[in-house]
Structures are given as C-alpha cells and as structure tokens.
Design a protein around this motif. Structure first.
Motif, PDB file in Angstrom:
ATOM      1  N   LEU A 104       4.630   0.421   2.677  1.00 51.55           N
ATOM      2  CA  LEU A 104       4.093   1.467   1.786  1.00 51.55           C
ATOM      3  C   LEU A 104       4.936   2.724   1.892  1.00 51.55           C
ATOM      4  O   LEU A 104       5.240   3.401   0.904  1.00 51.55           O
ATOM      5  N   TRP A 105       5.367   3.044   3.129  1.00 51.19           N
ATOM      6  CA  TRP A 105       6.126   4.270   3.390  1.00 51.19           C
ATOM      7  C   TRP A 105       7.474   4.247   2.666  1.00 51.19           C
ATOM      8  O   TRP A 105       7.921   5.246   2.126  1.00 51.19           O
ATOM      9  N   TRP A 106       8.142   3.038   2.665  1.00 55.22           N
ATOM     10  CA  TRP A 106       9.438   2.950   2.007  1.00 55.22           C
ATOM     11  C   TRP A 106       9.328   2.636   0.509  1.00 55.22           C
ATOM     12  O   TRP A 106      10.252   2.096  -0.073  1.00 55.22           O
ATOM     13  N   GLY A 107       8.195   2.934  -0.062  1.00 57.27           N
ATOM     14  CA  GLY A 107       8.107   2.931  -1.512  1.00 57.27           C
ATOM     15  C   GLY A 107       7.615   1.659  -2.140  1.00 57.27           C
ATOM     16  O   GLY A 107       7.683   1.511  -3.357  1.00 57.27           O
ATOM     17  N   GLY A 108       7.116   0.711  -1.341  1.00 59.88           N
ATOM     18  CA  GLY A 108       6.639  -0.526  -1.941  1.00 59.88           C
ATOM     19  C   GLY A 108       5.132  -0.592  -1.966  1.00 59.88           C
ATOM     20  O   GLY A 108       4.453   0.434  -1.887  1.00 59.88           O
ATOM     21  N   PHE A 121       1.534  -2.307  -0.235  1.00 65.41           N
ATOM     22  CA  PHE A 121       1.048  -2.654   1.088  1.00 65.41           C
ATOM     23  C   PHE A 121       1.379  -4.114   1.382  1.00 65.41           C
ATOM     24  O   PHE A 121       1.099  -4.994   0.575  1.00 65.41           O
ATOM     25  N   LEU A 122       2.025  -4.366   2.530  1.00 64.34           N
ATOM     26  CA  LEU A 122       2.406  -5.698   2.999  1.00 64.34           C
ATOM     27  C   LEU A 122       3.471  -6.351   2.130  1.00 64.34           C
ATOM     28  O   LEU A 122       3.649  -7.553   2.177  1.00 64.34           O
ATOM     29  N   ASN A 123       4.193  -5.599   1.326  1.00 63.31           N
ATOM     30  CA  ASN A 123       5.311  -6.180   0.583  1.00 63.31           C
ATOM     31  C   ASN A 123       6.577  -5.952   1.399  1.00 63.31           C
ATOM     32  O   ASN A 123       7.178  -4.880   1.381  1.00 63.31           O
ATOM     33  N   TYR A 124       6.986  -7.000   2.149  1.00 63.96           N
ATOM     34  CA  TYR A 124       8.075  -6.821   3.109  1.00 63.96           C
ATOM     35  C   TYR A 124       9.418  -6.607   2.435  1.00 63.96           C
ATOM     36  O   TYR A 124      10.393  -6.290   3.107  1.00 63.96           O
ATOM     37  N   ALA A 125       9.508  -6.801   1.137  1.00 63.30           N
ATOM     38  CA  ALA A 125      10.797  -6.652   0.459  1.00 63.30           C
ATOM     39  C   ALA A 125      11.292  -5.217   0.527  1.00 63.30           C
ATOM     40  O   ALA A 125      12.468  -4.948   0.302  1.00 63.30           O
ATOM     41  N   PHE A 126      10.426  -4.257   0.872  1.00 63.67           N
ATOM     42  CA  PHE A 126      10.837  -2.863   0.919  1.00 63.67           C
ATOM     43  C   PHE A 126      11.174  -2.390   2.321  1.00 63.67           C
ATOM     44  O   PHE A 126      11.541  -1.241   2.510  1.00 63.67           O
ATOM     45  N   GLY A 152       0.605  -1.720  10.726  1.00 59.95           N
ATOM     46  CA  GLY A 152       1.777  -0.858  10.704  1.00 59.95           C
ATOM     47  C   GLY A 152       2.884  -1.442   9.847  1.00 59.95           C
ATOM     48  O   GLY A 152       3.568  -0.708   9.121  1.00 59.95           O
ATOM     49  N   THR A 153       3.055  -2.779   9.906  1.00 63.11           N
ATOM     50  CA  THR A 153       4.060  -3.403   9.041  1.00 63.11           C
ATOM     51  C   THR A 153       3.716  -3.178   7.578  1.00 63.11           C
ATOM     52  O   THR A 153       4.586  -2.834   6.760  1.00 63.11           O
ATOM     53  N   GLY A 154       2.418  -3.355   7.258  1.00 59.65           N
ATOM     54  CA  GLY A 154       2.010  -3.131   5.876  1.00 59.65           C
ATOM     55  C   GLY A 154       2.214  -1.688   5.457  1.00 59.65           C
ATOM     56  O   GLY A 154       2.732  -1.403   4.365  1.00 59.65           O
ATOM     57  N   LEU A 155       1.854  -0.758   6.347  1.00 63.30           N
ATOM     58  CA  LEU A 155       1.973   0.662   5.992  1.00 63.30           C
ATOM     59  C   LEU A 155       3.427   1.094   5.943  1.00 63.30           C
ATOM     60  O   LEU A 155       3.784   1.993   5.170  1.00 63.30           O
TER      61      LEU A 155
END
Lengths: 145, 127, 117
Positions: free
Chosen positions: A90-94, A96-101, A84-87
C-alpha cells in the motif's frame, strides 16, 4: 507439567531428532515455492520439534529452549509481518497485499515470489508460536493441582 | 453400474466417516468424546474436498516443466488443497480452544459427563 | 424408558442423515471426471474457471512452480490473512481463559490458607 520419570533413551532420541525436525520445518517453509510445502506445514513442523522436547524432557528444559511467555508475542509478530507486507504494498502505491508494487526485484513475477516468501515466513512464525502456546496453556495448571 | 460405483465409492466412505463424527456428537455423553466427534466430522469434510479434487492420470499441482505449454488436465485441482490446508491448521487451533473450555468446565463442576453436568448446574442455580 | 426412546430417535436421525447424504452424493459427478464443473475450462456463468486459470497462469504470474503456494499467499492472500487472524485469536483465547483462571485459583488458595490460620 507432571515430572515423569525421565527415561534416558526417550530423552536422548528426542534430543537427537528434534533439531532435524526443526531443520526440515525451515526447509519446508523456505522451499515452499518449488516443492510441496509452505508456511502452515513448516510452522507445524517447528512446533512439533519444540513440543517433542517439552514432552521428552522435564518442563524446565523445554522452557529454556522456548519460554512459554514468548508464544503470544511471536504469534503477533508473525501476523504483523503478514499485515506489514500488505501495508508495504500500500505504501509503495499499490493495493493492499498486491506484491507487484514491492521494490524487491525488477520483474513483476519475481516481486510476487518475494512477497509470497515474506508472507510464508510470517505464517510459519505465527503458527509455530501459537501452537506451542496452546500446548503450554493446556498444561499450565498441572503442577498447581 | 460398476463405473458409477468406482467414481463414487470414495464419497460414500467419507459420508460414513461424517456420520461417525455426528454419532460421537449426538449419542455420547462425555464432552471429550463430543470434541473427538467434532474433529472426525471436520476431517471427513476435509477428505471430501481432497477427494473431489482428483483428476485421473494427473499429478500433484507442482509445475514439472514450465517451458512447454501447460496442460490443465495434467495437474489436479489446486484450489481445494489450498482451502483445506488452512482449514486443517485452523481446526487444530479451534480444538485447542474447545479443550481449554473443557478444562475450565471440569475445574468448576468436577465432571465432564453431560447429564451429570446439567444436574450440577441446576443444583447450583437452585442454591 | 424415556432414555430408550430418545436413543431410538437419535439413531434413526443418524440413519436418515446418512441416507440423505448418500442420495445427495448420487448427483455428484464421479471423481476425476474432466467434464465436471470444477474441472472445465469455463464455469457455468461463462467466465474462466478459477482452478484452470490458476494452473495455467500461476508460474507466469508468481514465478513459483508450486501452485498451492501461489494461490495460498497471492491469489487468495486475503483468505489466508483471515485464517491467520483466526489462529492468533484462538491462541489468545486459550491464553486468556487459562491464565486468568490460574491467578484466581491462586488467590482462592491463599484465602483458604489464611482462613485456616
């Protein structure tokens, strides 16, 4: 599990020590950024505290604390937190698993820090639940034989 | 010569541990002892990675002071630690699976000795 | 006789394996050497070395002083995701193997009881 003769000293010491192990496990998970620790180690400590109660008391008391049927759902929930964190990234435009977004903080590095914390909670939950459920499964048959 | 020994003796202990694990897997006939040998083999590989991550006069990979310029030589290699951290927990889970398989084997054939097990399996096939 | 010969073959295989491993270990760089390939600034292919890069940039990138946590959950998040899936799979395999067997033995026990009656 076989009903061993319940040694009062062993059960008392286990009851006293187990909450402290659990607290230390939580500390290891949530303080993993600043000291040696993290989800895997903390999850193993939590599982150790639960298994200690199951070993020292009768199996019935252990089931009251953490029912055996909860193992697989909680483990799946931990893995789902990770996915869910990864997705969410993805949902906020980044990617998968890129927490910067993840919109959790202003600074990029703080966002990554929060993302790491979420992931570690998921890992800790999954490891705890799966280890306890493996222990339960291995001892499942004993009272039927 | 003595420097070479001091730089390598930890590896040799790990290799001896590796061969002990392989001994358990090859020579022993009891399946539980084979699983124990497998675990020893795994621990030897984990220790090898941890031993190879050392740097002399370096400390644990937790940043002590982030205001100064970071010296890479002051912290030991964090990458093997990360990889082995996950390997340990996965090892526990997979040994749980192997013990589950052993329990099933014992319930069906009532033995864990390898030669006895093969004999009973061929008897069952013959029937 | 045949068992004896097999045993000798097994032990000699183990010794040959140990000798091979020790021979291979002679080529390793000594422990703690700052000039070994894993500890250099630049890898053999002239790209920045992963471990050194992590040590230098972990705090700046993730705001967490513990580099192991930063690598585990951020730089190599996919790796950890796979490992966690493996753990979940192992747990589910244990569950399926042992729980299904229990129901079977219960049924067979019931059948035995019925047959006795």
């Amino acid at each position: 599990m076989k009903e061993a003769e319940n040694n009062p000293i062993v059960s008392l010491i286990a009851s006293i020590v187990s909450p402290f192990i659990m607290l230390f496990g939580l500390y290891v998970i949530f303080h993993g950024h600043y000291s040696p620790g993290g989800g895997f180690q903390g999850g193993t400590l939590l599982a150790a505290s639960i298994i200690l109660i199951r070993l020292a008391h009768s199996s019935h008391t252990g089931q009251l604390q953490f029912p055996a049927k909860l193992g697989t759902p909680l483990g799946s929930l931990g893995v789902l937190i990770y996915y869910g964190t990864g997705l969410a990234a993805l949902w906020w435009g980044g990617q998968f698993l890129n927490y910067a977004f993840l919109p959790l903080a202003e600074e990029i590095s703080l966002r990554r820090s929060w993302g790491i914390l979420l992931v570690e909670i998921g890992v800790g939950l999954a490891v705890m639940a799966i280890l306890v459920s493996i222990f339960d499964d291995l001892l499942e048959e004993e009272d039927h034989d | 010569m003595i420097e070479f020994f001091l730089g390598h003796y930890a590896y040799w202990f790990v290799l001896i541990l590796l061969v002990i694990g392989l001994y358990g897997m090859i020579i022993k006939h009891n399946l539980v002892k084979k699983v124990i040998g497998l675990s020893i083999f795994q621990v030897a590989i984990i220790l090898f990675f941890i031993a190879s991550s050392t740097k002399w006069e370096a400390t644990v990979p937790v940043l002590a002071n982030h205001h100064e310029k970071i010296q890479a030589a002051a912290y030991i290699n964090p990458l093997p630690h990360t990889l082995m951290l996950t390997a340990i927990v996965v090892g526990v889970a997979t040994s749980g699976v192997s013990f589950a398989l052993l329990i099933l084997t014992y319930r069906r054939y009532k033995t864990l000795n390898e030669t006895e097990l093969l004999k009973r399996m061929s008897e069952e096939d013959a029937e | 006789m045949k068992d004896q010969r097999l045993k000798i073959v097994n032990y000699s295989l183990l010794l040959i394996f140990l000798a091979l491993l020790i021979y291979a270990s002679l080529g390793l760089s000594p422990r703690g050497d700052l000039n070994s390939w894993v500890n250099r600034e630049e890898s053999a292919a002239h790209s920045p070395n992963a471990a050194t890069y992590y040590i230098r940039h972990a705090y700046h990138d993730t705001h967490s002083p513990n580099m192991v946590t930063a690598i585990l959950a951020d730089y190599r998040g996919y790796d950890t995701l796979g490992e966690e899936t493996v753990i979940l799979t192992a747990g589910i395999i244990c569950f399926l193997l042992l729980r299904r067997e229990r129901r079977k033995t219960k049924n067979s026990k019931n059948k035995e009881i019925k047959a006795e009656k």
